[in-house]
Design a protein around this motif. Structure first.
Motif, short mmCIF file in Angstrom:
data_model
loop_
_atom_site.label_atom_id
_atom_site.label_comp_id
_atom_site.label_asym_id
_atom_site.label_seq_id
_atom_site.Cartn_x
_atom_site.Cartn_y
_atom_site.Cartn_z
N PHE A 1 36.28 37.92 42.12
CA PHE A 1 36.12 38.52 43.44
C PHE A 1 34.66 38.62 43.87
O PHE A 1 34.37 38.65 45.06
N THR A 2 33.75 38.69 42.91
CA THR A 2 32.34 38.83 43.27
C THR A 2 31.59 37.51 43.27
O THR A 2 30.55 37.39 43.93
N GLN A 3 32.07 36.53 42.57
CA GLN A 3 31.35 35.26 42.48
C GLN A 3 32.00 34.17 43.33
O GLN A 3 31.33 33.20 43.69
N GLY A 4 33.29 34.32 43.64
CA GLY A 4 33.96 33.32 44.45
C GLY A 4 34.25 32.06 43.65
O GLY A 4 34.04 32.01 42.43
N PRO A 5 34.72 30.99 44.30
CA PRO A 5 35.05 30.94 45.73
C PRO A 5 36.34 31.70 46.04
O PRO A 5 37.08 32.08 45.14
N PHE A 6 36.58 31.92 47.31
CA PHE A 6 37.77 32.65 47.75
C PHE A 6 39.02 31.84 47.43
O PHE A 6 39.10 30.64 47.69
N ASP A 7 40.00 32.53 46.87
CA ASP A 7 41.27 31.90 46.52
C ASP A 7 42.40 32.78 47.05
O ASP A 7 42.70 33.84 46.49
N LYS A 8 43.01 32.34 48.14
CA LYS A 8 44.09 33.14 48.75
C LYS A 8 45.28 33.27 47.81
O LYS A 8 46.10 34.18 47.96
N GLY A 9 45.36 32.40 46.81
CA GLY A 9 46.44 32.49 45.84
C GLY A 9 46.40 33.77 45.02
O GLY A 9 47.39 34.13 44.37
N LYS A 10 45.27 34.46 45.03
CA LYS A 10 45.15 35.73 44.31
C LYS A 10 45.64 36.92 45.14
O LYS A 10 45.60 38.06 44.68
N GLU A 11 46.08 36.68 46.36
CA GLU A 11 46.49 37.77 47.24
C GLU A 11 47.54 38.69 46.61
O GLU A 11 47.45 39.92 46.77
N PRO A 12 48.57 38.15 45.91
CA PRO A 12 49.54 39.07 45.30
C PRO A 12 48.90 40.08 44.34
O PRO A 12 49.40 41.21 44.20
N LEU A 13 47.78 39.71 43.72
CA LEU A 13 47.11 40.62 42.78
C LEU A 13 46.54 41.82 43.50
O LEU A 13 46.74 42.97 43.08
N TRP A 14 45.76 41.58 44.59
CA TRP A 14 45.17 42.74 45.25
C TRP A 14 46.20 43.54 46.05
O TRP A 14 46.07 44.74 46.20
N ARG A 15 47.27 42.88 46.51
CA ARG A 15 48.31 43.62 47.23
C ARG A 15 49.04 44.57 46.26
O ARG A 15 49.33 45.71 46.62
N LYS A 16 49.34 44.10 45.06
CA LYS A 16 50.00 44.97 44.08
C LYS A 16 49.09 46.14 43.70
O LYS A 16 49.55 47.29 43.59
#
Length: 389
Positions: free
Chosen positions: A215-230
């Protein structure tokens, strides 16, 4: 021979005259009047530090330098105003931009580096070796190394009242375990009341997802969205037993009145309130693992600043350990912007007790976290609005 000798005498005389002239001219050049335009994207107390202490201290050794210090407001909008002015001058093709030194937030500084608006001045100053810490290398996924020096550090921590909390938490797990049997006695300001609440939220997401590096170094990966939503769904459940305060000051006020016994705060603001007599002196900060964000304000030099060299010299002065100790730490209760290990030996016992008794330099090194890159930061805040509210 005589002619030759006369020529040599003439040459020596002219040479001596030139040396004398140069000795006469150089001080006048060195004493050329300079006005440093300093734009401060922070509260009025930070503006006053530059006007009344840091600027005059530099001027004592450089009497030819005057200061024009201007505050642009508070919060991110203040830093954005500095960015907007500099960007407009670049877009207009203007030379000699009229801001020499800027004090801006991490997110704005990272954008300015990305858009090539800043001068890489740090390698040329004496304090370069004191500019340490990951937040001086990367910010929101951008390489800022060489472009920024933190004036001071703002560290988010958990403050507690030892009258009610005999064993403060040392981790997020400890905090969750404490809140269960102590409902509505922990508070933070959500994501709308100030950056300390945003920082607490980000720290929670780092803990729950284990994705700090990504999350701090990137690049952005929208595939990780379930992780932060949970993670945010679990924060929503946690929030049922906590108080959402009205802002950074609201959390401190609730702590002081005893309405809450623990809360997420800025350490520098906590110390400032103690110094002003507005805070119960027993309230104590502690860092929890795996960590909470640190949010420095960066001193930067615009790429085409009219007085770039003098701007760098001024920042070098602000970064000196003795200046950091006496003004940044002792007078205002901020954490030093440069290597804390070099500043700590210069502090008075009172200052050490206020800032480093419970949160040591080792704690800062171990538990200070960066904010996520912009795309993750915005995604987390948007998801909080949807899920947590």
């Amino acid at each position: 021979m005589r002619r030759c000798a006369m020529r040599r005498i003439g040459c020596v005389s002219v040479g001596a005259l030139l040396v004398s002239l140069l000795q006469f001219v150089e001080p006048s050049l060195a004493a050329e009047r300079v006005t440093l335009n300093v734009a401060i994207g922070a509260d009025v107390n930070v503006v006053d530090v530059h006007k009344n202490l840091l600027g005059p201290g530099f001027k004592e050794k450089n009497p030819n330098v005057d200061f024009n210090v201007v505050g642009t407001g508070t919060g991110e909008a203040a830093s954005r105003a500095i960015y907007t002015k500099i960007k407009a001058q670049q877009d207009a093709g203007r030379k000699n931009w009229d801001i020499d030194v800027g004090l801006v937030s991490m997110i704005v500084a990272s954008q300015m580096v990305r858009e090539a608006l800043l001068h890489k001045y740090v390698p040329g100053i004496q304090a370069a070796r004191l500019v340490t810490g990951p937040e001086t290398k990367r910010a929101f996924g951008v390489e800022v190394d060489g472009y920024v020096v933190p004036m001071f550090h703002n560290q988010i921590a958990i403050a507690y009242n030892p009258k009610h909390v005999s064993k403060p938490p040392r981790s997020f797990e400890d905090l969750v375990a404490w809140v269960g049997p102590n409902p509505k006695k922990f508070g933070y300001n959500g994501i709308k009341g100030g950056v300390s609440g945003q920082g607490f939220t980000v720290g929670w997401v780092y803990w729950k997802t284990g994705q700090y590096q990504a999350f701090t170094q990137g690049p952005f990966d929208k595939g990780k969205e379930p992780l932060w939503r949970k993670a945010l769904e679990e924060l929503r459940d946690f929030n049922r037993n906590v108080v959402i305060t009205s802002g950074n000051a609201g959390t401190l006020d609730a702590l002081n009145r005893g309405e809450i016994w623990m809360g997420a705060v800025w350490i520098d603001q906590l110390v400032a309130w103690k110094n002003d007599g507005r805070m119960d002196p027993a309230i104590t900060p502690v860092m929890i693992s795996p960590g909470l964000p640190i949010y420095p304000l960066y001193l930067v030099v615009p790429r085409e600043a009219a007085n770039r060299d003098w701007a760098a010299k001024y920042i070098d002065h602000v970064s000196r350990p003795e200046v950091q100790a006496k003004i940044i730490v002792e007078r205002f209760g901020w954490y030093p912007g440069v290597d804390a290990a070099r500043v700590l030996p210069l502090l008075s016992p009172k200052a050490k007790d206020l800032l480093f008794k419970d949160v040591t330099p080792d704690d800062l090194a171990k538990y200070s976290r960066q904010m996520p890159i912009g795309e993750y930061f915005n995604a987390i805040l948007l998801a909080y609005e949807e899920i947590v509210r």
